[in-house]
Write a protein that holds these residues in place. Structure first.
Motif, PDB file in Angstrom:
ATOM      1  N   VAL A   4      -8.328  56.667  17.520  1.00  0.00           N
ATOM      2  CA  VAL A   4      -7.288  56.505  18.524  1.00  0.00           C
ATOM      3  C   VAL A   4      -7.709  57.280  19.776  1.00  0.00           C
ATOM      4  N   SER A   5      -7.688  56.603  20.899  1.00  0.00           N
ATOM      5  CA  SER A   5      -8.133  57.204  22.140  1.00  0.00           C
ATOM      6  C   SER A   5      -6.953  57.396  23.084  1.00  0.00           C
ATOM      7  N   GLN A   6      -6.846  58.588  23.648  1.00  0.00           N
ATOM      8  CA  GLN A   6      -5.758  58.876  24.576  1.00  0.00           C
ATOM      9  C   GLN A   6      -6.319  59.394  25.894  1.00  0.00           C
ATOM     10  N   SER A   7      -5.628  59.005  26.968  1.00  0.00           N
ATOM     11  CA  SER A   7      -6.022  59.512  28.284  1.00  0.00           C
ATOM     12  C   SER A   7      -4.795  59.629  29.186  1.00  0.00           C
ATOM     13  N   CYS A  23      -2.550  55.156  25.524  1.00  0.00           N
ATOM     14  CA  CYS A  23      -3.035  55.232  24.148  1.00  0.00           C
ATOM     15  C   CYS A  23      -3.724  53.921  23.792  1.00  0.00           C
ATOM     16  N   ASP A  24      -4.929  54.041  23.285  1.00  0.00           N
ATOM     17  CA  ASP A  24      -5.684  52.887  22.795  1.00  0.00           C
ATOM     18  C   ASP A  24      -5.844  53.063  21.288  1.00  0.00           C
ATOM     19  N   PRO A  25      -5.080  52.334  20.475  1.00  0.00           N
ATOM     20  CA  PRO A  25      -5.120  52.557  19.027  1.00  0.00           C
ATOM     21  C   PRO A  25      -6.387  51.999  18.402  1.00  0.00           C
ATOM     22  N   ILE A  26      -6.535  52.275  17.135  1.00  0.00           N
ATOM     23  CA  ILE A  26      -7.653  51.710  16.387  1.00  0.00           C
ATOM     24  C   ILE A  26      -7.496  50.184  16.360  1.00  0.00           C
ATOM     25  N   SER A  27      -8.585  49.496  16.573  1.00  0.00           N
ATOM     26  CA  SER A  27      -8.547  48.042  16.631  1.00  0.00           C
ATOM     27  C   SER A  27      -7.953  47.457  15.346  1.00  0.00           C
ATOM     28  N   GLY A  28      -6.980  46.575  15.530  1.00  0.00           N
ATOM     29  CA  GLY A  28      -6.365  45.935  14.373  1.00  0.00           C
ATOM     30  C   GLY A  28      -5.144  46.640  13.825  1.00  0.00           C
ATOM     31  N   HIS A  29      -4.876  47.843  14.312  1.00  0.00           N
ATOM     32  CA  HIS A  29      -3.691  48.565  13.850  1.00  0.00           C
ATOM     33  C   HIS A  29      -2.455  48.016  14.552  1.00  0.00           C
ATOM     34  N   VAL A  30      -1.524  47.487  13.761  1.00  0.00           N
ATOM     35  CA  VAL A  30      -0.367  46.836  14.363  1.00  0.00           C
ATOM     36  C   VAL A  30       0.726  47.836  14.720  1.00  0.00           C
ATOM     37  N   CYS A  92      -0.412  60.177  20.174  1.00  0.00           N
ATOM     38  CA  CYS A  92      -0.314  58.770  19.796  1.00  0.00           C
ATOM     39  C   CYS A  92      -0.929  58.616  18.414  1.00  0.00           C
ATOM     40  N   ALA A  93      -0.346  57.762  17.601  1.00  0.00           N
ATOM     41  CA  ALA A  93      -0.877  57.508  16.267  1.00  0.00           C
ATOM     42  C   ALA A  93      -0.752  56.025  15.961  1.00  0.00           C
ATOM     43  N   SER A  94      -1.622  55.555  15.088  1.00  0.00           N
ATOM     44  CA  SER A  94      -1.539  54.155  14.685  1.00  0.00           C
ATOM     45  C   SER A  94      -1.807  54.021  13.191  1.00  0.00           C
ATOM     46  N   ARG A  95      -1.423  52.889  12.638  1.00  0.00           N
ATOM     47  CA  ARG A  95      -1.727  52.615  11.238  1.00  0.00           C
ATOM     48  C   ARG A  95      -1.817  51.109  11.029  1.00  0.00           C
ATOM     49  N   GLY A 107      -4.510  60.383  17.641  1.00  0.00           N
ATOM     50  CA  GLY A 107      -5.423  60.688  18.718  1.00  0.00           C
ATOM     51  C   GLY A 107      -5.424  62.177  18.994  1.00  0.00           C
ATOM     52  N   GLU A 108      -6.233  62.592  19.964  1.00  0.00           N
ATOM     53  CA  GLU A 108      -6.348  64.017  20.269  1.00  0.00           C
ATOM     54  C   GLU A 108      -5.226  64.510  21.162  1.00  0.00           C
ATOM     55  N   GLY A 109      -4.447  63.602  21.686  1.00  0.00           N
ATOM     56  CA  GLY A 109      -3.291  63.994  22.463  1.00  0.00           C
ATOM     57  C   GLY A 109      -3.553  64.106  23.956  1.00  0.00           C
TER      58      GLY A 109
END
Lengths: 115, 114
Positions: A4-7, A23-30, A92-95, A107-109
Protein backbone atom coordinates in the motif's frame (compact mmCIF):
# COMPACT_ATOMS: atom_id res chain seq x y z
CA UNK A 1 2.96 -2.08 -6.47
CA UNK A 2 3.93 -4.59 -3.85
CA UNK A 3 2.39 -2.77 -0.93
CA UNK A 4 0.00 0.00 0.00
CA UNK A 5 1.47 3.31 -1.08
CA UNK A 6 0.61 6.63 0.53
CA UNK A 7 1.58 10.16 -0.36
CA UNK A 8 2.72 12.57 0.79
CA UNK A 9 4.58 10.92 3.64
CA UNK A 10 4.78 14.24 5.47
CA UNK A 11 2.58 17.28 5.16
CA UNK A 12 2.75 20.54 7.06
CA UNK A 13 -0.28 22.78 6.73
CA UNK A 14 -1.23 26.10 8.19
CA UNK A 15 -4.47 26.14 10.10
CA UNK A 16 -7.32 26.72 7.69
CA UNK A 17 -5.64 25.16 4.67
CA UNK A 18 -7.13 22.24 2.78
CA UNK A 19 -5.09 19.05 2.40
CA UNK A 20 -5.42 15.93 0.26
CA UNK A 21 -3.85 12.62 1.14
CA UNK A 22 -3.54 9.85 -1.41
CA UNK A 23 -3.65 6.08 -1.02
CA UNK A 24 -2.79 3.53 -3.69
CA UNK A 25 -3.85 0.10 -2.39
CA UNK A 26 -2.45 -3.26 -3.33
CA UNK A 27 -3.60 -4.16 -6.82
CA UNK A 28 -6.79 -6.18 -6.74
CA UNK A 29 -7.72 -5.31 -3.17
CA UNK A 30 -11.38 -4.35 -3.22
CA UNK A 31 -11.61 -3.09 0.35
CA UNK A 32 -9.89 0.10 1.45
CA UNK A 33 -9.81 1.71 4.88
CA UNK A 34 -8.64 5.00 6.34
CA UNK A 35 -7.51 5.27 9.94
CA UNK A 36 -6.31 8.22 12.00
CA UNK A 37 -3.53 7.71 14.53
CA UNK A 38 -2.88 10.53 16.97
CA UNK A 39 0.45 10.71 18.77
CA UNK A 40 0.78 7.98 21.38
CA UNK A 41 -2.52 6.34 20.51
CA UNK A 42 -3.74 3.43 18.44
CA UNK A 43 -5.29 3.86 15.00
CA UNK A 44 -8.92 4.93 14.92
CA UNK A 45 -11.28 3.99 12.11
CA UNK A 46 -12.38 6.76 9.77
CA UNK A 47 -14.03 5.21 6.73
CA UNK A 48 -14.30 2.11 4.55
CA UNK A 49 -14.75 1.50 0.82
CA UNK A 50 -15.66 -1.57 -1.09
CA UNK A 51 -14.61 -0.87 -4.64
CA UNK A 52 -15.90 2.67 -5.30
CA UNK A 53 -18.71 2.52 -2.75
CA UNK A 54 -18.16 4.17 0.59
CA UNK A 55 -19.96 1.74 2.87
CA UNK A 56 -19.07 3.17 6.24
CA UNK A 57 -18.04 6.72 7.11
CA UNK A 58 -19.08 6.64 10.72
CA UNK A 59 -15.57 7.43 11.96
CA UNK A 60 -15.09 10.70 10.08
CA UNK A 61 -14.79 13.27 12.90
CA UNK A 62 -16.51 16.16 11.15
CA UNK A 63 -17.91 17.30 7.85
CA UNK A 64 -14.50 18.78 7.09
CA UNK A 65 -13.31 15.26 6.34
CA UNK A 66 -14.19 13.74 3.00
CA UNK A 67 -12.95 10.58 1.29
CA UNK A 68 -13.45 9.25 -2.20
CA UNK A 69 -12.44 6.33 -4.36
CA UNK A 70 -14.05 7.13 -7.69
CA UNK A 71 -12.68 4.26 -9.76
CA UNK A 72 -12.40 1.67 -7.03
CA UNK A 73 -8.63 1.87 -6.83
CA UNK A 74 -6.80 4.99 -5.62
CA UNK A 75 -8.43 6.82 -2.74
CA UNK A 76 -8.08 10.39 -1.53
CA UNK A 77 -8.78 11.67 1.97
CA UNK A 78 -9.46 15.38 1.96
CA UNK A 79 -9.48 17.57 5.03
CA UNK A 80 -10.89 21.05 4.61
CA UNK A 81 -10.02 24.04 6.79
CA UNK A 82 -7.51 22.05 8.82
CA UNK A 83 -7.36 22.53 12.59
CA UNK A 84 -4.54 21.74 14.99
CA UNK A 85 -6.44 18.73 16.34
CA UNK A 86 -6.25 17.20 12.86
CA UNK A 87 -2.51 16.65 13.37
CA UNK A 88 -2.00 12.90 13.19
CA UNK A 89 -0.76 10.08 11.02
CA UNK A 90 -3.36 9.04 8.48
CA UNK A 91 -3.12 5.36 7.65
CA UNK A 92 -4.55 3.63 4.64
CA UNK A 93 -5.12 -0.12 4.58
CA UNK A 94 -6.50 -2.58 2.09
CA UNK A 95 -7.53 -6.22 1.95
CA UNK A 96 -8.65 -8.78 -0.58
CA UNK A 97 -12.21 -9.95 -0.95
CA UNK A 98 -11.17 -13.39 0.21
CA UNK A 99 -9.64 -12.33 3.49
CA UNK A 100 -11.43 -11.90 6.78
CA UNK A 101 -12.36 -8.57 8.31
CA UNK A 102 -9.35 -7.33 10.24
CA UNK A 103 -6.69 -8.88 8.03
CA UNK A 104 -5.36 -5.61 6.69
CA UNK A 105 -2.30 -4.49 4.80
CA UNK A 106 -1.28 -1.02 5.93
CA UNK A 107 0.65 1.71 4.21
CA UNK A 108 3.35 3.71 5.95
CA UNK A 109 1.00 6.58 6.58
CA UNK A 110 0.86 10.30 5.89
CA UNK A 111 1.95 12.42 8.84
CA UNK A 112 -0.01 15.67 8.93
CA UNK A 113 1.13 18.54 11.10
CA UNK A 114 -1.15 21.55 11.33
CA UNK A 115 0.50 24.72 12.61
CA UNK B 1 -19.10 0.49 21.07
CA UNK B 2 -16.16 -1.80 21.52
CA UNK B 3 -13.04 -0.72 23.35
CA UNK B 4 -9.65 -2.34 23.63
CA UNK B 5 -7.28 -1.80 26.54
CA UNK B 6 -3.57 -2.45 26.59
CA UNK B 7 -2.39 -2.00 30.12
CA UNK B 8 1.32 -1.66 29.51
CA UNK B 9 2.29 1.40 27.53
CA UNK B 10 6.02 0.86 27.72
CA UNK B 11 7.92 -2.34 28.42
CA UNK B 12 11.68 -2.71 28.65
CA UNK B 13 13.23 -6.18 28.66
CA UNK B 14 16.64 -7.71 28.26
CA UNK B 15 17.25 -10.23 25.52
CA UNK B 16 16.10 -13.77 26.38
CA UNK B 17 13.53 -12.50 28.87
CA UNK B 18 9.96 -13.70 28.53
CA UNK B 19 7.27 -11.36 27.26
CA UNK B 20 3.60 -11.05 28.01
CA UNK B 21 1.58 -8.07 26.80
CA UNK B 22 -1.93 -7.68 28.08
CA UNK B 23 -5.01 -6.98 25.97
CA UNK B 24 -8.61 -6.76 27.13
CA UNK B 25 -11.68 -5.86 25.13
CA UNK B 26 -15.16 -4.81 26.14
CA UNK B 27 -17.55 -6.54 23.75
CA UNK B 28 -19.57 -9.55 24.94
CA UNK B 29 -20.43 -11.04 21.58
CA UNK B 30 -18.39 -12.87 18.99
CA UNK B 31 -15.05 -11.32 18.16
CA UNK B 32 -12.11 -11.77 15.86
CA UNK B 33 -8.85 -10.82 17.54
CA UNK B 34 -5.55 -9.58 16.18
CA UNK B 35 -2.12 -8.42 17.15
CA UNK B 36 -0.36 -6.01 14.83
CA UNK B 37 3.27 -4.93 15.12
CA UNK B 38 5.03 -1.81 13.92
CA UNK B 39 8.82 -2.04 13.76
CA UNK B 40 10.75 1.24 13.83
CA UNK B 41 10.32 3.10 10.56
CA UNK B 42 8.00 0.49 9.10
CA UNK B 43 4.28 0.06 8.51
CA UNK B 44 1.84 -1.82 10.70
CA UNK B 45 1.78 -5.51 9.91
CA UNK B 46 -0.27 -8.44 11.11
CA UNK B 47 1.48 -10.58 13.71
CA UNK B 48 -1.25 -13.09 14.47
CA UNK B 49 -5.00 -13.57 14.42
CA UNK B 50 -7.77 -15.54 16.09
CA UNK B 51 -11.12 -16.32 14.49
CA UNK B 52 -12.28 -19.55 16.12
CA UNK B 53 -11.11 -22.94 17.32
CA UNK B 54 -8.00 -23.48 19.41
CA UNK B 55 -7.73 -20.42 21.67
CA UNK B 56 -3.95 -20.61 21.59
CA UNK B 57 -2.76 -19.19 18.31
CA UNK B 58 0.76 -19.00 16.98
CA UNK B 59 2.08 -16.25 14.78
CA UNK B 60 5.32 -15.27 13.13
CA UNK B 61 8.67 -14.97 14.87
CA UNK B 62 7.75 -17.22 17.80
CA UNK B 63 4.88 -15.13 19.09
CA UNK B 64 1.69 -16.67 20.41
CA UNK B 65 -1.51 -15.36 21.93
CA UNK B 66 -4.20 -16.94 24.06
CA UNK B 67 -7.88 -16.05 23.83
CA UNK B 68 -9.62 -16.38 27.21
CA UNK B 69 -13.27 -15.64 26.58
CA UNK B 70 -14.25 -15.49 30.25
CA UNK B 71 -11.65 -12.79 30.84
CA UNK B 72 -12.23 -10.93 27.56
CA UNK B 73 -8.49 -11.16 27.03
CA UNK B 74 -6.08 -11.91 24.22
CA UNK B 75 -2.60 -11.62 25.69
CA UNK B 76 0.50 -11.81 23.54
CA UNK B 77 3.45 -13.94 24.66
CA UNK B 78 6.95 -14.86 23.58
CA UNK B 79 9.19 -17.12 25.68
CA UNK B 80 12.46 -15.41 24.79
CA UNK B 81 12.63 -11.97 23.19
CA UNK B 82 15.31 -10.73 20.84
CA UNK B 83 16.63 -7.25 20.22
CA UNK B 84 14.85 -7.35 16.85
CA UNK B 85 11.49 -7.59 18.64
CA UNK B 86 11.81 -3.93 19.60
CA UNK B 87 8.63 -2.43 18.19
CA UNK B 88 5.17 -1.15 19.05
CA UNK B 89 2.48 -3.78 19.45
CA UNK B 90 -1.22 -3.17 18.92
CA UNK B 91 -4.09 -5.41 19.91
CA UNK B 92 -7.21 -5.10 17.75
CA UNK B 93 -10.75 -6.45 17.76
CA UNK B 94 -13.35 -6.91 15.06
CA UNK B 95 -16.74 -7.50 16.65
CA UNK B 96 -19.56 -9.30 14.89
CA UNK B 97 -21.75 -6.19 15.13
CA UNK B 98 -19.10 -3.87 13.74
CA UNK B 99 -18.94 -4.93 10.12
CA UNK B 100 -15.47 -4.33 8.79
CA UNK B 101 -14.39 -1.96 11.54
CA UNK B 102 -11.27 -2.86 13.46
CA UNK B 103 -10.88 -1.30 16.91
CA UNK B 104 -7.32 -0.90 18.16
CA UNK B 105 -5.85 -0.59 21.60
CA UNK B 106 -3.48 2.21 22.45
CA UNK B 107 -0.37 0.17 21.80
CA UNK B 108 2.55 -1.10 23.87
CA UNK B 109 6.02 0.09 23.05
CA UNK B 110 8.54 -2.70 23.66
CA UNK B 111 12.24 -2.06 23.93
CA UNK B 112 14.58 -5.03 24.12
CA UNK B 113 18.06 -4.29 25.41
CA UNK B 114 20.85 -6.27 23.80
Amino acid sequence: GAGVSQSPRYKVAKRGQDVALRCDPISGHVSLFWYQQALGQGPEFLTYFQNEAQLDKSGLPSDRFFAERPEGSVSTLKIQRTQQEDSAVYLCASRTSGSRAGELFFGEGSRLTVL
Amino acid sequence: AQSVSQHNHHVILSEAASLELGCNYSYGGTVNLFWYVQYPGQHLQLLLKYFSGDPLVKGIKGFEAEFIKSKFSFNLRKPSVQWSDTAEYFCAVNADNAGNMLTFGGGTRLMVKP
